[in-house]
Design a protein around this motif. Sequence first.
Motif, mmCIF file in Angstrom:
data_model
loop_
_atom_site.group_PDB
_atom_site.id
_atom_site.type_symbol
_atom_site.label_atom_id
_atom_site.label_comp_id
_atom_site.label_asym_id
_atom_site.label_seq_id
_atom_site.Cartn_x
_atom_site.Cartn_y
_atom_site.Cartn_z
ATOM 1 N N GLU A 92 0.808 -1.213 0.000
ATOM 2 C CA GLU A 92 0.000 0.000 0.000
ATOM 3 C C GLU A 92 0.845 1.268 0.000
ATOM 4 O OE1 GLU A 92 -3.176 -0.149 -0.279
ATOM 5 O OE2 GLU A 92 -3.458 -2.293 0.070
ATOM 6 N N ALA A 93 2.154 1.131 0.197
ATOM 7 C CA ALA A 93 3.016 2.288 0.412
ATOM 8 C C ALA A 93 3.263 3.091 -0.859
ATOM 9 C CB ALA A 93 4.349 1.840 1.004
ATOM 10 N N LEU A 94 3.550 4.366 -0.667
ATOM 11 C CA LEU A 94 3.948 5.251 -1.764
ATOM 12 C C LEU A 94 5.443 5.132 -2.011
ATOM 13 C CD1 LEU A 94 3.390 7.665 -3.723
ATOM 14 C CD2 LEU A 94 3.882 9.167 -1.778
ATOM 15 N N SER A 95 6.227 5.069 -0.929
ATOM 16 C CA SER A 95 7.677 4.981 -1.061
ATOM 17 C C SER A 95 8.256 4.146 0.072
ATOM 18 C CB SER A 95 8.311 6.376 -1.056
ATOM 19 O OG SER A 95 8.158 6.986 0.212
ATOM 20 N N ALA A 96 9.463 3.637 -0.186
ATOM 21 C CA ALA A 96 10.173 2.852 0.818
ATOM 22 C C ALA A 96 11.643 3.260 0.797
ATOM 23 C CB ALA A 96 10.044 1.358 0.538
ATOM 24 N N LEU A 150 6.024 1.537 -6.511
ATOM 25 C CA LEU A 150 6.654 1.976 -5.272
ATOM 26 C C LEU A 150 7.929 2.748 -5.594
ATOM 27 C CD1 LEU A 150 6.687 1.593 -2.074
ATOM 28 C CD2 LEU A 150 8.284 -0.287 -2.521
ATOM 29 N N GLU A 151 8.103 3.895 -4.943
ATOM 30 C CA GLU A 151 9.340 4.658 -5.075
ATOM 31 C C GLU A 151 10.342 4.101 -4.067
ATOM 32 O OE1 GLU A 151 8.322 8.722 -4.495
ATOM 33 O OE2 GLU A 151 6.821 8.744 -6.094
ATOM 34 N N LEU A 152 11.425 3.554 -4.576
ATOM 35 C CA LEU A 152 12.367 2.819 -3.735
ATOM 36 C C LEU A 152 13.720 3.528 -3.678
ATOM 37 C CD1 LEU A 152 12.753 0.129 -2.157
ATOM 38 C CD2 LEU A 152 13.579 -0.878 -4.291
ATOM 39 N N TRP A 153 14.198 3.778 -2.462
ATOM 40 C CA TRP A 153 15.525 4.366 -2.258
ATOM 41 C C TRP A 153 16.288 3.429 -1.340
ATOM 42 C CZ3 TRP A 153 16.242 10.222 -2.679
ATOM 43 C CH2 TRP A 153 17.606 10.553 -2.645
ATOM 44 N N VAL A 154 17.392 2.885 -1.842
ATOM 45 C CA VAL A 154 18.155 1.877 -1.104
ATOM 46 C C VAL A 154 19.574 2.366 -0.865
ATOM 47 C CG1 VAL A 154 19.043 -0.489 -1.138
ATOM 48 C CG2 VAL A 154 16.805 0.012 -2.134
ATOM 49 N N SER A 205 19.932 -2.868 10.196
ATOM 50 C CA SER A 205 19.146 -2.567 9.001
ATOM 51 C C SER A 205 17.728 -2.147 9.365
ATOM 52 C CB SER A 205 19.095 -3.803 8.100
ATOM 53 O OG SER A 205 20.397 -4.234 7.763
ATOM 54 N N PHE A 206 17.126 -1.320 8.494
ATOM 55 C CA PHE A 206 15.755 -0.882 8.734
ATOM 56 C C PHE A 206 15.125 -0.408 7.430
ATOM 57 C CE2 PHE A 206 18.501 2.799 9.357
ATOM 58 C CZ PHE A 206 17.853 3.821 8.674
ATOM 59 N N THR A 207 13.796 -0.300 7.451
ATOM 60 C CA THR A 207 13.033 0.172 6.295
ATOM 61 C C THR A 207 12.002 1.192 6.749
ATOM 62 O OG1 THR A 207 13.226 -2.007 5.232
ATOM 63 C CG2 THR A 207 11.548 -0.508 4.368
ATOM 64 N N LEU A 208 11.888 2.293 6.028
ATOM 65 C CA LEU A 208 10.885 3.325 6.292
ATOM 66 C C LEU A 208 9.841 3.285 5.179
ATOM 67 C CD1 LEU A 208 13.411 6.071 7.215
ATOM 68 C CD2 LEU A 208 11.358 5.753 8.583
ATOM 69 N N LEU A 209 8.564 3.263 5.538
ATOM 70 C CA LEU A 209 7.481 3.281 4.563
ATOM 71 C C LEU A 209 6.663 4.561 4.702
ATOM 72 C CD1 LEU A 209 6.016 -0.364 4.755
ATOM 73 C CD2 LEU A 209 7.670 0.545 3.101
ATOM 74 N N ASP A 210 6.372 5.202 3.561
ATOM 75 C CA ASP A 210 5.483 6.362 3.512
ATOM 76 C C ASP A 210 4.259 5.983 2.690
ATOM 77 O OD1 ASP A 210 7.205 8.713 4.618
ATOM 78 O OD2 ASP A 210 8.516 7.652 3.227
ATOM 79 N N ASP A 213 -1.682 8.774 1.521
ATOM 80 C CA ASP A 213 -2.476 9.706 2.317
ATOM 81 C C ASP A 213 -1.580 10.354 3.371
ATOM 82 O OD1 ASP A 213 -4.249 11.098 3.894
ATOM 83 O OD2 ASP A 213 -5.742 9.490 3.967
ATOM 84 N N PRO A 214 -1.393 11.666 3.334
ATOM 85 C CA PRO A 214 -0.541 12.341 4.319
ATOM 86 C C PRO A 214 -0.985 12.113 5.756
ATOM 87 C CG PRO A 214 -1.075 13.810 2.497
ATOM 88 C CD PRO A 214 -1.951 12.604 2.342
ATOM 89 N N ALA A 215 -2.264 11.758 5.925
ATOM 90 C CA ALA A 215 -2.762 11.525 7.286
ATOM 91 C C ALA A 215 -2.268 10.203 7.854
ATOM 92 C CB ALA A 215 -4.287 11.556 7.292
ATOM 93 N N ASP A 216 -1.796 9.300 6.979
ATOM 94 C CA ASP A 216 -1.289 8.012 7.441
ATOM 95 C C ASP A 216 0.137 8.175 7.957
ATOM 96 O OD1 ASP A 216 -3.607 6.755 6.745
ATOM 97 O OD2 ASP A 216 -2.875 6.044 4.805
ATOM 98 N N PRO A 217 0.411 7.749 9.180
ATOM 99 C CA PRO A 217 1.762 7.903 9.726
ATOM 100 C C PRO A 217 2.770 6.984 9.041
ATOM 101 C CG PRO A 217 0.409 6.604 11.220
ATOM 102 C CD PRO A 217 -0.515 7.129 10.148
ATOM 103 N N GLU A 218 4.025 7.415 9.017
ATOM 104 C CA GLU A 218 5.092 6.573 8.491
ATOM 105 C C GLU A 218 5.273 5.346 9.389
ATOM 106 O OE1 GLU A 218 8.354 9.509 6.516
ATOM 107 O OE2 GLU A 218 8.158 9.587 8.702
ATOM 108 N N LEU A 219 5.846 4.311 8.794
ATOM 109 C CA LEU A 219 6.158 3.092 9.542
ATOM 110 C C LEU A 219 7.645 2.788 9.393
ATOM 111 C CD1 LEU A 219 3.294 0.602 8.532
ATOM 112 C CD2 LEU A 219 3.500 1.861 10.668
ATOM 113 N N VAL A 220 8.200 2.144 10.411
ATOM 114 C CA VAL A 220 9.566 1.632 10.338
ATOM 115 C C VAL A 220 9.521 0.137 10.610
ATOM 116 C CG1 VAL A 220 11.877 1.659 11.335
ATOM 117 C CG2 VAL A 220 10.632 3.789 11.069
#
Length: 269
Positions: A92-96, A150-154, A205-210, A213-220
């Motif tokens: 469901e994410a826009l970017s990771a 998905l917009e992916l930045w690694v 290591s970790f992953t950030l998801l955006d 919907d701007p109202a949805d909080p980011e996840l790690v």
Amino acid sequence: MLHEMRETAGLSKEVVSAKTGINVTTLYRIETAQARPQRRTLTAMLELYEIPEPQRSDALQLLVDALKPGMARSFEDAVSEVYGAYINFEAEALSARFFQASYVPGLLQTAAYATAVYQTTMPKISDQVVEQRIRAREERSWVLTKDDPLELWVVLDEAVIRRLVGGKEVMREQFERLRYHTEKRNVILQILPFDAGAHPGMLGSFTLLDFPDPADPELVYVEGIASDELIEGHPEVRRYGVMFDQLRAMALSPRDSIDMISDTMRDLE
């Protein structure tokens, strides 16, 4: 539907979270159809709400019908509850934003590389489970090629490309896969070189998801040896965001990173 079921049962989100282990924010996402639960999670919720047949079977069938390729039934039991939830969020994410210190992220792995990783890091799991997990990773990759990808930045630690996983041929194929993905406009890859010195990613290591919907909080999503974790608290997520910004600032440019990968490929010859 699940919101109404919970309210009819007279249970607060906090009580459901305590009894099922589902994070309160994750429960909110499930109830508002922003995330799909795994089958065993939904079953636990239906049992807690004391939902009778045929409503229980109907709810489970709705989950199957709504399922996207990101989480197929055939391998659901081969992944942890947290990882299964992460796969759904990723779909469901826009970017990771990924930082990996040990190996190539699953979305970019070849089947041979993934097999070598599992056989080495989890030697006691069966070949069937390894196959199921690899299929899960392959099906996850649809997020990179869908209509709104998905917009992916690694950012990879240099150790990832220097470590010989599965042998030279496996690594050569994996390098080709990395170069292929970086030709896409939605994928950015950087290498954090050894000579960058100490860095925030040394913690792991970790992953950030955006999300769209701007109202949805980011996840790690944080991977660990004993267990993995989804973090949804804003202060902690913000800290990981700052860490990633530091890592990509310390890393080589995307062009120089591909040059390093190409040089490493030549070294294999």
